[in-house]
Design a protein around this motif. Structure first.
Motif, short mmCIF file in Angstrom:
data_model
loop_
_atom_site.label_atom_id
_atom_site.label_comp_id
_atom_site.label_asym_id
_atom_site.label_seq_id
_atom_site.Cartn_x
_atom_site.Cartn_y
_atom_site.Cartn_z
N ARG A 79 40.43 -37.25 39.41
CA ARG A 79 41.85 -36.98 39.25
C ARG A 79 42.08 -36.25 37.94
NH1 ARG A 79 46.48 -38.84 36.92
NH2 ARG A 79 48.27 -39.37 38.25
N GLU A 80 42.90 -35.22 37.97
CA GLU A 80 43.24 -34.51 36.74
C GLU A 80 44.74 -34.26 36.70
OE1 GLU A 80 40.78 -30.97 36.02
OE2 GLU A 80 42.45 -30.21 34.81
N GLN A 81 45.38 -34.70 35.63
CA GLN A 81 46.81 -34.49 35.49
C GLN A 81 47.05 -33.10 34.91
OE1 GLN A 81 48.83 -37.09 36.46
NE2 GLN A 81 50.69 -35.90 36.19
N ARG A 82 47.91 -32.31 35.59
CA ARG A 82 48.28 -31.00 35.04
C ARG A 82 49.79 -30.91 35.02
NH1 ARG A 82 44.45 -27.37 38.74
NH2 ARG A 82 42.55 -28.56 38.41
N GLY A 83 50.34 -31.20 33.85
CA GLY A 83 51.79 -31.25 33.74
C GLY A 83 52.32 -32.35 34.63
N LYS A 84 53.21 -31.94 35.52
CA LYS A 84 53.90 -32.91 36.39
C LYS A 84 52.99 -33.45 37.49
CE LYS A 84 57.91 -32.76 39.55
NZ LYS A 84 58.89 -31.84 40.16
N TRP A 85 51.97 -32.68 37.86
CA TRP A 85 51.21 -33.00 39.07
C TRP A 85 49.79 -33.49 38.82
CZ3 TRP A 85 54.45 -33.35 42.88
CH2 TRP A 85 55.57 -32.52 42.94
N ALA A 86 49.36 -34.39 39.69
CA ALA A 86 47.97 -34.83 39.68
C ALA A 86 47.19 -33.99 40.69
CB ALA A 86 47.88 -36.31 40.05
N TYR A 87 46.04 -33.51 40.24
CA TYR A 87 45.15 -32.75 41.12
C TYR A 87 43.91 -33.59 41.41
CZ TYR A 87 47.81 -28.44 40.84
OH TYR A 87 48.81 -27.50 40.97
N PHE A 88 43.46 -33.53 42.64
CA PHE A 88 42.28 -34.31 43.04
C PHE A 88 41.19 -33.39 43.56
CE2 PHE A 88 45.82 -37.25 43.29
CZ PHE A 88 45.30 -38.38 42.68
N ALA A 89 39.96 -33.73 43.23
CA ALA A 89 38.79 -33.03 43.77
C ALA A 89 37.80 -34.08 44.28
CB ALA A 89 38.15 -32.18 42.67
N ILE A 90 36.99 -33.70 45.24
CA ILE A 90 35.95 -34.63 45.70
C ILE A 90 34.91 -34.75 44.59
CG2 ILE A 90 34.11 -34.98 47.40
CD1 ILE A 90 36.02 -33.83 49.51
N ALA A 91 34.60 -35.98 44.20
CA ALA A 91 33.67 -36.21 43.10
C ALA A 91 32.30 -35.61 43.44
CB ALA A 91 33.54 -37.71 42.81
N GLU A 92 31.73 -34.89 42.48
CA GLU A 92 30.46 -34.19 42.73
C GLU A 92 29.38 -35.17 43.15
OE1 GLU A 92 29.56 -31.36 39.62
OE2 GLU A 92 27.55 -31.09 40.48
N GLY A 93 28.77 -34.88 44.26
CA GLY A 93 27.64 -35.70 44.72
C GLY A 93 28.03 -36.98 45.44
N ALA A 94 29.33 -37.31 45.47
CA ALA A 94 29.76 -38.60 46.01
C ALA A 94 29.46 -38.72 47.51
CB ALA A 94 31.24 -38.82 45.74
N LEU A 95 29.73 -37.66 48.25
CA LEU A 95 29.51 -37.73 49.70
C LEU A 95 28.01 -37.70 50.02
CD1 LEU A 95 32.43 -35.43 50.92
CD2 LEU A 95 32.37 -37.92 50.81
N ASP A 96 27.25 -36.96 49.21
CA ASP A 96 25.79 -36.97 49.38
C ASP A 96 25.24 -38.36 49.10
OD1 ASP A 96 25.68 -34.32 50.07
OD2 ASP A 96 25.11 -33.61 48.09
N ALA A 97 25.76 -39.01 48.07
CA ALA A 97 25.30 -40.36 47.73
C ALA A 97 25.62 -41.34 48.85
CB ALA A 97 25.93 -40.82 46.41
N ALA A 98 26.81 -41.18 49.43
CA ALA A 98 27.20 -42.06 50.55
C ALA A 98 26.26 -41.83 51.74
CB ALA A 98 28.65 -41.81 50.94
N ALA A 99 25.95 -40.55 52.00
CA ALA A 99 25.03 -40.24 53.10
C ALA A 99 23.64 -40.83 52.82
CB ALA A 99 24.95 -38.73 53.31
N ALA A 100 23.23 -40.75 51.55
CA ALA A 100 21.91 -41.30 51.18
C ALA A 100 21.86 -42.80 51.37
CB ALA A 100 21.60 -40.93 49.72
N SER A 101 22.99 -43.48 51.11
CA SER A 101 22.99 -44.94 51.28
C SER A 101 22.88 -45.32 52.75
CB SER A 101 24.22 -45.56 50.62
OG SER A 101 25.39 -45.17 51.28
N LEU A 102 23.31 -44.44 53.65
CA LEU A 102 23.13 -44.69 55.09
C LEU A 102 21.65 -44.64 55.45
CD1 LEU A 102 26.02 -42.54 56.59
CD2 LEU A 102 25.84 -45.03 56.63
N ARG A 103 20.94 -43.75 54.77
CA ARG A 103 19.50 -43.63 55.06
C ARG A 103 18.71 -44.82 54.55
NH1 ARG A 103 20.68 -38.07 54.11
NH2 ARG A 103 20.18 -38.25 51.91
N MET A 104 19.32 -45.62 53.66
CA MET A 104 18.65 -46.83 53.17
C MET A 104 18.69 -47.96 54.20
SD MET A 104 20.14 -47.07 49.30
CE MET A 104 19.36 -48.68 49.03
N LEU A 105 19.60 -47.84 55.16
CA LEU A 105 19.80 -48.96 56.10
C LEU A 105 18.72 -48.95 57.20
CD1 LEU A 105 23.68 -48.86 56.42
CD2 LEU A 105 22.29 -50.29 54.93
#
Lengths: 114, 114
Positions: B88-114
């Motif tokens: 999350r990044e605040q820019r003046g009045k508005w909050a901007y969101f980006a997908i955290a770097e590597g977060a979805l890859d990490a989630a996919a990797a945790s599926l491979r651990m199962l």
């Protein structure tokens, strides 16, 4: 000559809204799978099944490692089965569970759609 | 000479229980991420952010496509941020969101651990 004019109410905001990659039904389907995965006991159960001999486990082997009753474990397994993550096979008295073929790969693939 | 004997109480059941690949803390961590993903609105929000210009989106652009108030969208975004899926990044009045770097890859990797 009159040109059509579009009034942008709040020009400071925002970036162009693009079409999301995931439609409503797809979002429902993806969320259903991840909701099933969104519980530590169910994650542990999947891990136990995956580590089981031949990639499967008897319900009778799953209760003790998670420290829960067979009824509670059965409920968790039902949710995992409904989400398409495990398959269930009755063998005499006992139900055996295996991770559904391709289910975890499909879940990983849906993450790449986001 | 006496040999040690192990009594198997119920020999019909079961396959050997092996050590699960995922420990308790790891299961908690994985489940936390998937619980955040386990809601259709949050899946759609992530999809909108991922499809946004520069891989980010202003909160003001997220409310209309999901048909919810800014307060409700903010709550969903808070859950996604707490699970480490977005930044999350605040820019003046508005909050901007980006997908955290590597977060979805990490989630996919945790599926491979199962």
């Amino acid at each position: 000559m009159t040109l059509p004019v579009t009034i942008v109410a709040d020009a400071a905001c925002c970036a162009t809204v693009r079409e999301p990659r995931v439609g409503v039904e797809e979002a429902e389907r993806i969320a259903h799978v991840f909701k099933a995965l969104g519980d530590p006991t169910r994650v542990k159960l999947l891990s136990l099944i995956g580590a089981g001999e031949g990639g499967e486990a008897c319900i009778c082997d799953l209760t003790e490692p998670v420290g829960l009753s067979q009824g509670t474990v059965s409920h968790h397994m039902k949710l995992l089965a409904e989400a398409g993550l495990v398959t269930r096979e009755q063998r005499g008295k006992w139900a055996y569970f295996a991770i559904a073929e391709g289910a975890l790969d499909a879940a990983a693939a849906s993450l790449r759609m986001l």
